[in-house]
Design a protein around this motif. Structure first.
Motif, PDB file in Angstrom:
ATOM      1  N   THR A 165       0.759  -1.204  -0.104  1.00  0.00           N
ATOM      2  CA  THR A 165      -0.086  -0.010  -0.109  1.00  0.00           C
ATOM      3  C   THR A 165       0.861   1.300   0.108  1.00  0.00           C
ATOM      4  N   ALA A 166       1.969   1.386   0.674  1.00  0.00           N
ATOM      5  CA  ALA A 166       2.689   2.248   0.804  1.00  0.00           C
ATOM      6  C   ALA A 166       3.368   2.742  -0.726  1.00  0.00           C
ATOM      7  N   PHE A 167       3.803   1.668  -1.288  1.00  0.00           N
ATOM      8  CA  PHE A 167       4.375   1.597  -2.678  1.00  0.00           C
ATOM      9  C   PHE A 167       3.303   2.308  -3.625  1.00  0.00           C
ATOM     10  N   ALA A 168       2.301   1.691  -3.352  1.00  0.00           N
ATOM     11  CA  ALA A 168       0.897   2.362  -4.094  1.00  0.00           C
ATOM     12  C   ALA A 168       0.617   3.773  -3.943  1.00  0.00           C
ATOM     13  N   GLU A 169       0.535   4.253  -2.840  1.00  0.00           N
ATOM     14  CA  GLU A 169       0.535   5.674  -2.494  1.00  0.00           C
ATOM     15  C   GLU A 169       1.425   6.477  -3.028  1.00  0.00           C
ATOM     16  N   ILE A 170       2.704   6.017  -3.079  1.00  0.00           N
ATOM     17  CA  ILE A 170       3.891   6.690  -3.725  1.00  0.00           C
ATOM     18  C   ILE A 170       3.428   6.972  -5.299  1.00  0.00           C
ATOM     19  N   ALA A 171       3.131   5.821  -5.996  1.00  0.00           N
ATOM     20  CA  ALA A 171       2.653   5.971  -7.126  1.00  0.00           C
ATOM     21  C   ALA A 171       1.495   6.894  -7.639  1.00  0.00           C
ATOM     22  N   ARG A 172       0.650   6.913  -6.582  1.00  0.00           N
ATOM     23  CA  ARG A 172      -0.771   7.554  -6.740  1.00  0.00           C
ATOM     24  C   ARG A 172      -0.254   9.141  -6.725  1.00  0.00           C
ATOM     25  N   VAL A 173       0.508   9.573  -5.808  1.00  0.00           N
ATOM     26  CA  VAL A 173       0.627  11.113  -5.612  1.00  0.00           C
ATOM     27  C   VAL A 173       1.717  11.719  -6.746  1.00  0.00           C
ATOM     28  N   LEU A 174       2.447  10.748  -7.187  1.00  0.00           N
ATOM     29  CA  LEU A 174       3.328  11.392  -8.355  1.00  0.00           C
ATOM     30  C   LEU A 174       2.735  11.616  -9.549  1.00  0.00           C
TER      31      LEU A 174
END
Length: 237
Positions: free
Chosen positions: A104-113
């Protein structure tokens, strides 16, 4: 002590930079000095307070270019407090090994970029970290401690699974690996003379940056660098 290569990450004036798990702000400070608009995020109240204080000191000393901005906020890396597609660069340094739900943390990084945005992820390198784990449970088995050891293939797989394109990588801080092996061998809470002597060496290196230790790290980083750094990009479509 910086782990990432800011030229490799391509941090520029005017970029919006998110520093995740900022600790006491070391990576946020450099991005701020480069003219970015920085948001430093950490779950720890003390860490956020300390980072905000130092950001204010950088501003007061005139070390940040005109137009740059910086703030520190308390936040959860599984629910980042920024809109989707709003960030040019993300730094996630020595934090993902602490998070149970790292997918989920990796997915959040991708989301905000933003599309075309870049991230630098740093984690403890598998080999040096495995030595520390073998020598001492106290090194990692504590509240908020390290819960996993990543191999580079795993970091790249998680970045790709989040929709990012992994790119260049390198290692850093080889002089720190033997220090932590020594700490783990004698007890992480103990501070005998050899540990104090090695710590003085690291402080000397950090404050003076002599050529001899810089040359040593260039040779040793590929072999025993304590940190792994992987860069990735968010595709345009």
């Amino acid at each position: 002590m910086l782990t990432i290569d800011y030229d490799q990450l391509d941090v520029r004036a005017g970029h919006t930079v998110l520093d995740l798990g900022c600790g006491e702000g070391r990576h946020a400070f450099e991005a701020y000095r480069r003219g970015a608009s920085v948001v430093a995020v950490d779950w720890g109240t003390d860490e956020v307070r300390t980072t905000q204080t130092w950001l204010g000191a950088i501003e007061a000393a005139g070390e940040a270019p005109v137009g740059a901005s910086a703030t520190a906020v308390r936040g959860d890396l599984l629910h980042l407090p920024v809109p989707s597609g709003s960030v040019d660069r993300v730094i996630a340094s020595e934090v993902l090994e602490h998070i149970p739900d790292d997918a989920t943390a990796f997915a959040e990084i991708a989301r905000v970029l933003k599309p075309g945005g870049r991230v630098a992820v740093t984690v403890p390198r598998f080999g040096p970290e495995a030595v520390c784990w073998a020598l001492s449970d106290d090194y990692h088995a504590n509240e908020g401690g390290h819960i996993r050891i990543y191999r580079q293939t795993e970091v790249r797989a998680r970045l790709a699974a989040a929709g990012l394109v992994p790119g260049a990588s390198h290692h850093a801080h080889s002089l720190h690996a033997p220090y932590w092996w020594l700490k783990c061998a004698v007890g992480v809470d103990r501070n005998p003379a050899p540990v104090r002597a090695y710590h003085r060496l690291l402080v000397w290196d950090l404050t003076t940056r002599p050529w001899v230790t810089r040359a040593a790290e260039r040779v040793l980083d590929p072999l025993i660098g304590k940190s792994l750094v992987v860069y990735a990009t968010k595709p345009w479509s």
